[in-house]
Design an enzyme around this catalytic site. Sequence first.
Site, PDB file in Angstrom:
ATOM      1  N   THR A 199       0.820  -1.213   0.000  1.00  0.00           N
ATOM      2  CA  THR A 199       0.000   0.000   0.000  1.00  0.00           C
ATOM      3  C   THR A 199       0.857   1.268   0.000  1.00  0.00           C
ATOM      4  OG1 THR A 199      -0.161  -0.293   2.399  1.00  0.00           O
ATOM      5  CG2 THR A 199      -2.055  -1.009   1.071  1.00  0.00           C
ATOM      6  N   GLU A 252      -3.690  -5.445  -2.750  1.00  0.00           N
ATOM      7  CA  GLU A 252      -2.878  -4.481  -1.995  1.00  0.00           C
ATOM      8  C   GLU A 252      -2.532  -5.082  -0.640  1.00  0.00           C
ATOM      9  OE1 GLU A 252      -1.622  -1.474  -2.564  1.00  0.00           O
ATOM     10  OE2 GLU A 252      -2.604  -0.832  -4.428  1.00  0.00           O
TER      11      GLU A 252
HETATM   12 ZN    ZN Z   1       1.373  -0.819  -6.554  1.00  0.00          ZN
END
Ligand code: ZN
Length: 221
Positions: free
Chosen positions: A7, A70
Amino acid sequence: MLVLHYTGMVDGPAALARLTDPQAKVSAHYMVEEDGRVFALVPEERRAWHAGKSFWRGRTDINAASVGVEIVNPGHEFGYRPFPDVQIATVIELLTDIRSRWTIPDDRVLGHSDVAPHRKTDPGELFPWRRLAEAGHGFWVEPAPAPGAPLAEGDEGLGVLTLRSGLARLGYECPRSGRYDADLAVVVRAFQRHWRPERVDGIADGETRARLMALLRMVTT
Ligand SMILES: [Zn+2]
């Protein structure tokens, strides 16, 4: 394809706020917190905006053909640190789940830096690609000393041409040329971040090249 990210924000809540903010124009199908919680944010069959301008094996619209995950980590900008075991265990479970629904070959389990080496460094050299491969996701080559003089920026010739065509065959955007320029060093660094994480310097030493060749032998398509 599967594209894994970190992230790159101070913490999970900050990342979640951004990933769910329409103004930010970024999204991903899933986010995995450091404690192993999974947030399902976009249905897999819908397009998420995680890859940006990217390339793999001739394909440029990666967002249209990938599931984006993510993984919470502050990243190189905010204090890059190892990914906790529980988080990686969850990522592995999640990938198993996603791949039970979609046909995703192992050579298309990638990092954001693989598909956008000039812009991105995530999920980075601390990401345990080896552990993922042991769990059945993606390819890994065991380290083995390999002879051969290193190739580096400024070099020219057949060795550079061979290196470039190998990286291109694997999937990287890497035009044919006999010159080792700054762009090639960036792609080599991306390769190392994924497949030779103990040495991310943009110099294609014998072992970096040997691992590339070994990977190419694993790729069937
Ligand atoms: Zn990325």
